[in-house]
Scaffold this motif. Sequence first.
Motif, PDB file in Angstrom:
ATOM      1  N   ASP A   1       0.858  -1.177   0.000  1.00 53.27           N
ATOM      2  CA  ASP A   1       0.000   0.000   0.000  1.00 53.27           C
ATOM      3  C   ASP A   1       0.899   1.234   0.000  1.00 53.27           C
ATOM      4  OD1 ASP A   1      -1.451   2.193   0.901  1.00 53.27           O
ATOM      5  OD2 ASP A   1      -2.909   0.931   1.914  1.00 53.27           O
ATOM      6  N   LEU A   2       0.705   2.098  -0.989  1.00 58.91           N
ATOM      7  CA  LEU A   2       1.626   3.218  -1.158  1.00 58.91           C
ATOM      8  C   LEU A   2       1.683   4.091   0.094  1.00 58.91           C
ATOM      9  CD1 LEU A   2       3.519   4.719  -2.984  1.00 58.91           C
ATOM     10  CD2 LEU A   2       1.597   5.864  -4.028  1.00 58.91           C
ATOM     11  N   LYS A   3       0.515   4.367   0.673  1.00 58.04           N
ATOM     12  CA  LYS A   3       0.536   5.273   1.822  1.00 58.04           C
ATOM     13  C   LYS A   3       1.070   4.587   3.081  1.00 58.04           C
ATOM     14  CE  LYS A   3      -2.671   8.532   2.314  1.00 58.04           C
ATOM     15  NZ  LYS A   3      -4.060   9.068   2.327  1.00 58.04           N
ATOM     16  N   LYS A   4       0.848   3.282   3.156  1.00 57.25           N
ATOM     17  CA  LYS A   4       1.400   2.561   4.297  1.00 57.25           C
ATOM     18  C   LYS A   4       2.916   2.534   4.215  1.00 57.25           C
ATOM     19  CE  LYS A   4       0.042  -1.375   7.052  1.00 57.25           C
ATOM     20  NZ  LYS A   4      -0.707  -2.620   7.126  1.00 57.25           N
ATOM     21  N   LEU A   5       3.399   2.390   3.005  1.00 58.56           N
ATOM     22  CA  LEU A   5       4.846   2.433   2.776  1.00 58.56           C
ATOM     23  C   LEU A   5       5.414   3.757   3.266  1.00 58.56           C
ATOM     24  CD1 LEU A   5       6.447   1.306  -0.518  1.00 58.56           C
ATOM     25  CD2 LEU A   5       6.963   3.555   0.249  1.00 58.56           C
ATOM     26  N   LEU A   6       4.723   4.840   2.910  1.00 57.01           N
ATOM     27  CA  LEU A   6       5.200   6.151   3.350  1.00 57.01           C
ATOM     28  C   LEU A   6       5.105   6.280   4.868  1.00 57.01           C
ATOM     29  CD1 LEU A   6       3.636   8.427   0.607  1.00 57.01           C
ATOM     30  CD2 LEU A   6       5.978   7.689   0.817  1.00 57.01           C
TER      31      LEU A   6
ATOM     32  N   ASN B   1       0.574  -2.962  -6.773  1.00 51.49           N
ATOM     33  CA  ASN B   1       0.629  -3.945  -7.850  1.00 51.49           C
ATOM     34  C   ASN B   1      -0.409  -3.711  -8.933  1.00 51.49           C
ATOM     35  OD1 ASN B   1       2.802  -5.242  -6.833  1.00 51.49           O
ATOM     36  ND2 ASN B   1       1.601  -6.677  -5.621  1.00 51.49           N
ATOM     37  N   SER B   2      -1.344  -2.783  -8.716  1.00 53.67           N
ATOM     38  CA  SER B   2      -2.263  -2.519  -9.818  1.00 53.67           C
ATOM     39  C   SER B   2      -1.977  -1.187 -10.486  1.00 53.67           C
ATOM     40  CB  SER B   2      -3.709  -2.594  -9.333  1.00 53.67           C
ATOM     41  OG  SER B   2      -3.835  -2.001  -8.094  1.00 53.67           O
ATOM     42  N   LEU B   3      -0.949  -0.493 -10.018  1.00 52.91           N
ATOM     43  CA  LEU B   3      -0.592   0.776 -10.654  1.00 52.91           C
ATOM     44  C   LEU B   3       0.512   0.547 -11.685  1.00 52.91           C
ATOM     45  CD1 LEU B   3      -0.575   2.904  -7.447  1.00 52.91           C
ATOM     46  CD2 LEU B   3      -2.168   3.149  -9.325  1.00 52.91           C
ATOM     47  N   GLY B   4       0.909   1.603 -12.356  1.00 54.84           N
ATOM     48  CA  GLY B   4       2.025   1.484 -13.296  1.00 54.84           C
ATOM     49  C   GLY B   4       1.875   2.474 -14.439  1.00 54.84           C
ATOM     50  N   GLY B   5       3.005   2.942 -14.936  1.00 55.33           N
ATOM     51  CA  GLY B   5       2.995   3.800 -16.113  1.00 55.33           C
ATOM     52  C   GLY B   5       2.303   5.131 -15.958  1.00 55.33           C
TER      53      GLY B   5
ATOM     54  N   GLY C   1       9.293   3.367  -9.260  1.00 48.73           N
ATOM     55  CA  GLY C   1       9.331   2.564 -10.478  1.00 48.73           C
ATOM     56  C   GLY C   1       8.021   1.845 -10.734  1.00 48.73           C
ATOM     57  N   VAL C   2       7.450   1.287  -9.678  1.00 47.32           N
ATOM     58  CA  VAL C   2       6.235   0.498  -9.893  1.00 47.32           C
ATOM     59  C   VAL C   2       5.029   1.394 -10.144  1.00 47.32           C
ATOM     60  CG1 VAL C   2       4.647  -1.088  -8.775  1.00 47.32           C
ATOM     61  CG2 VAL C   2       7.070  -1.490  -8.631  1.00 47.32           C
TER      62      VAL C   2
ATOM     63  N   HIS D   1       4.571  -9.044 -18.005  1.00 45.38           N
ATOM     64  CA  HIS D   1       5.922  -9.515 -17.715  1.00 45.38           C
ATOM     65  C   HIS D   1       6.699  -8.594 -16.801  1.00 45.38           C
ATOM     66  CE1 HIS D   1       5.947 -12.765 -20.671  1.00 45.38           C
ATOM     67  NE2 HIS D   1       5.040 -12.016 -21.236  1.00 45.38           N
ATOM     68  N   GLN D   2       6.108  -7.455 -16.504  1.00 48.43           N
ATOM     69  CA  GLN D   2       6.863  -6.491 -15.716  1.00 48.43           C
ATOM     70  C   GLN D   2       7.125  -6.990 -14.309  1.00 48.43           C
ATOM     71  OE1 GLN D   2       5.874  -2.042 -16.266  1.00 48.43           O
ATOM     72  NE2 GLN D   2       4.028  -3.192 -16.473  1.00 48.43           N
ATOM     73  N   TYR D   3       8.138  -6.424 -13.721  1.00 47.77           N
ATOM     74  CA  TYR D   3       8.369  -6.692 -12.305  1.00 47.77           C
ATOM     75  C   TYR D   3       7.320  -5.954 -11.492  1.00 47.77           C
ATOM     76  CZ  TYR D   3      12.358  -9.414 -10.803  1.00 47.77           C
ATOM     77  OH  TYR D   3      13.181 -10.439 -10.442  1.00 47.77           O
ATOM     78  N   THR D   4       6.714  -6.655 -10.542  1.00 47.54           N
ATOM     79  CA  THR D   4       5.753  -5.983  -9.671  1.00 47.54           C
ATOM     80  C   THR D   4       6.437  -5.604  -8.372  1.00 47.54           C
ATOM     81  OG1 THR D   4       5.117  -8.064  -8.704  1.00 47.54           O
ATOM     82  CG2 THR D   4       3.823  -7.304 -10.568  1.00 47.54           C
TER      83      THR D   4
END
Lengths: 213, 303, 671
Positions: free
Chosen positions: C303-308, C376-380, C456-457, C573-576
């Motif tokens: 979770d992005l905010k939990k990471l922060l 894992n559902s974000l990207g780009g 990156g993710v 195929h991307q790294y998650t």
Amino acid sequence: MSSLFVIIFLGTLFYLALSVNVKNYINLIGIQGLLLFGIAIFELHELNVVHLILILAETLIFKGIIVPGLLYRISKRNKISVLKNNKTHRKAKGFNMVIITALVIGLSFVFSHNQQDAHLEIQYFTAAISAMIMGILFITVNKNIIIHLISFLVIENGIFLMAIAVGSNMPMLVNAAILLDIFSSVLVLTVFLNRIGQFFQDVETDQLTELKD
Amino acid sequence: MISLLLIFIGALIFPGLISITKAKLSGKKGPGIFQPYKDILRLLKKGSVYSSTTSFVFQVAPIIYMASVLGAILMIPFGNFKQGLISFEGDFLMFAYMLAFGKFLMIISALDTGSGFEGMGANREALYSMLVEPAFFIVLSSVVMLSGYTSFYEMFTHFHVENYVSWLYVAISVYLLIQITLIENSRLPVDDPKTHLELTMVHEVMVLDNSGFDLGLIQITGALKFAMFGALIGNLVIPPMHLGFELSALAFVVIQALFAITVGFMESFRARLKMIYNPQFILTLSGIALIAFFAVFFITKTI
Amino acid sequence: MDSFVPLWVLCISAILIFTVPNNFKHTISLALVAITIAFTSYWAGLALFYGFELQGLSPFSMISGDSPIVVDKLSAFFILVVNFTVLTGLLYAKGYLKSYLKTKNKHLMSIHYFSYVWLYFSMLLVTMVRGGLDFLIVWELMTISSFLLVIFDSEKEDILKTGINYLIQMHVGFLFLLVGFLFTGEFSGTISFDSMGVAFSSNELFEVFGSHGNFWLFLIFFIGFGIKAGFIPLHAWLPHAHPAAPSHVSGVMSGVMIKMGIYGILRVLTHLQSDWMEVGVFILIISILSGLYGVMMAIVQHDLKKLLAYHSIENIGIIGIGIGLGLIGIATENHPLAVLGFGGGILHILNHSLFKSLLFYGAGSVYKSTHTRELNSLGGLIKSMPKTAIFFLLGALAICGLPPFNGFVSEFLIYSGLFKSLSSANLNMSLMFLGGITSLALIGGLAIFCFTKAFGVVFLGSARCEFPIKPVEADGSMLFSKLLVAVVIVMIGVLPNLFLQPISEVVGMFVTSGGDVFAKTMHTTSQVGIISGIFILVIVVLYFMRKKQQSTVAVEYGPTWGCGYTGADPAVHQYTATSYADNYKQLTKPVVGSETEYKSFSEEEIFAPARSFVSHSHDKIEDNIINKGIAWILKTMERFAVLHTGKVQHYLIYPLVFILTLFLLTLLNII
């Protein structure tokens, strides 16, 4: 000069913690014996000649040559070259072993420095404590009987260093007793493995426990 | 300035010497010493292909990578004779963090391509450089302990080698610096630059999508980085030998050359480690560095 | 009381928020906050630059006796930090809350803005009031207003639960503060910060707590303030409350509110009379552990905010390392260490408030346009939200402590202190300093690992899943507040001396004779600025060189190299985030407590059905201390539940028994 040997001795402990190769273990035991020989030369020169020669012979010939030679024979006859099934060295476990070794050495360094004893040689004391703790640690985390033997030898080296650290040589009798202990264990194991080694693929203590039934 | 020049000379001969050593040891004739640079020159003239998945991050990363290494080189002194172009207390911190900046950009540029391989390489690079960080800092701390000063120039100037233990200390430090260099530059025990399988690559797989000018920059940076660490080793070894200015400059280059040949030797006789052993190998360097740190106590007789 | 009148007027006029329609609530709160900022920054400036300390009487004086309000240098520093982050948070809130205007009713919005403004006022007052009772009141106000902010999205059940969890843990902290202040009152006669010096040197203290009385009394305060600040093992509320709150609130909470705990610790430290060494070593060790544990846990979060949020714990650790070193420096009369330690720690308070709020604003923008925080559902996203991406990248570089951004400067100060004292200290101290250096280096490396993953993710590569509404760039007001923060981040990085001058004034409160050390340090940091300049110059030169080269040759665009096969969807195929952290997880399993749920193929399965793979990690400290503690309390309480029969007759028996017992006891002269 002798701190040089102590530093290398600490380095061998690291190598021991990481190695998976029985040949490396045996070589390291040999190197440790030679290092102890070096330390004995530099530290014990005030001793009378007979004692000195005995101790030098013990370190150089016994620890440096005979024991590694015997171990070589065992491992060769029983075709043990790499520790199989060794959980401690799989994946992350080896990683933890590095941290543990660093901690053991670091803590024994701090511990020996904080001893308020003027007679204590701190560098030897550090090496002695770390060697003994590492030896016990190896036995607890390994199952292979040869590693157990090697760990006993490491502990014995630790005791030898401890004797030097407290500023006197060990009483002759104690020294001889320990020597005899280790020597007989090596001998017994040699004979034992020579006789029954062919029935086991691997010399793990678990399998040996089954023997009694 | 002189150190900058010497590092450039070192970087010029470095890749060539490695490949010559490796070729000779495997019984081949080997390329000329400047062959790697001829290749790079060709790359610098080429056009580029960018992946359409990438963004500006991918485009600026090689530039910043090179700039970070150049910036770090500015701080390296020349033995006890001349300080680096910029020298201040704690410059080695700037040095380490500057390199980390370039690495950060390279890692995210690999992720920018959206390729699984490059993600894998980026991940490994991040992990290994994280693990090697403590070793480098412990080595630096021990040099600071020994000299009592906190800038590269003063550290190396006040670095005295007196007895056997000090020499052992120097030997351990040099060994550690060589290993750190090899890891930072993704060379053999950790990563094999000559491997052809993407799954076993670390650094090579990160730059799979770079081409033309960018790839040229990355390769030059690799050589510079090697020479930079070689210069650090030189700085550690040369001042205690008390040579004159000219001899020191010569010794500097000789050490770079020796370093390159050592790397060539090591790469010829050594196999790459299994991936799962890499973290443990790198961490062991920190452990050995710790022993070097204790050795400083023996040297300074604080105990 | 007179000079503080404007503040009271502003506090009361916050009620205006309830009276205006929805569309103007933001404007009026902004106006209130802006006026308050003008006043308080003026007071703070007076204290910090001219040494004039504004004094007054608190409005609670009528109940607690004469208790002063003082704006001294420490308060001034915190006031300025709070002002800036609250302002950017409120600017950001305009865009962030826009979509909520339709779904939330008027009263909810009023409560939200009102508590935001009151959170601000209470934080200001926390730094200004000196009386113990007053302090506890405003501390409680701060907790309650932040609680109301956290449960803004309370339609979701778990958010309310998180909020209550937060409230309870804060009150455990409150309890410790209360005990601490009561001891202070007991030992010195009055319950206030100013009498703490008397309490710390009083004989009663040493009678009660033994010879290390200062340490033990400090420890009580440390637990109370440490729960707010989020030192381990007191951090359990933090990783839950930050993700639950709206992003501008997370930014403010993580950026400045948890720093109030640090403020409290610093304020108590100014009155410490002895035991510097013990307290310093204690803070240093706890901080090193917090720093390492925070960042190690951050890497395995999805979770992005939990990471922060876990990174907040890490940064509190870095601040604590600085403070601990400062104390050790005072104890050993090592002035460079004391000055650099405190200087680095205090500067890092400012730095963390900047980049952490920036990162939370970035995470908020991502959440707003994709409605997910799951990495894992974000990207780009860099393609659809380039500006947000740049600001997030800036924040990420700054939090990793990379030059030329602000995080580097504070870490540089702490490192310098450590390295300078390495050779002069005795062996135990040297080893402790080495531990500090190594763990700072490791924290830096781990932070780089974590933020390359996060950035990156989330922003790079190609999108990992389709969103019903295409992600769009964040609102102008949101970007503007990020720009404000970003400018200050770069300014501190490139021109650190501008900010070190005021910091040196604050440090002067702890170390009296450290002026020359700071002068020397500023010389050094100006060099840092120069080399940053060269660095940027080289980048520009290389950029134009490449531009020139590429103008002559062909530049093409194509698909990413796919090992000879480009048929598959590249996003698959991307790294998650999970795979990026996988090898790290294997190494740190004992610490991060990661677990995977996966059933491997068996031999009988010829046509294997679809498999699922789930991995998650536990916060082991939380599991063992908080959850087990709660389980124990619940179990104990259940035994008493027997009494709760539900029959009135039984309930009437209890008072009867009670009265009879009392009667008996008095009869027997026991009470």
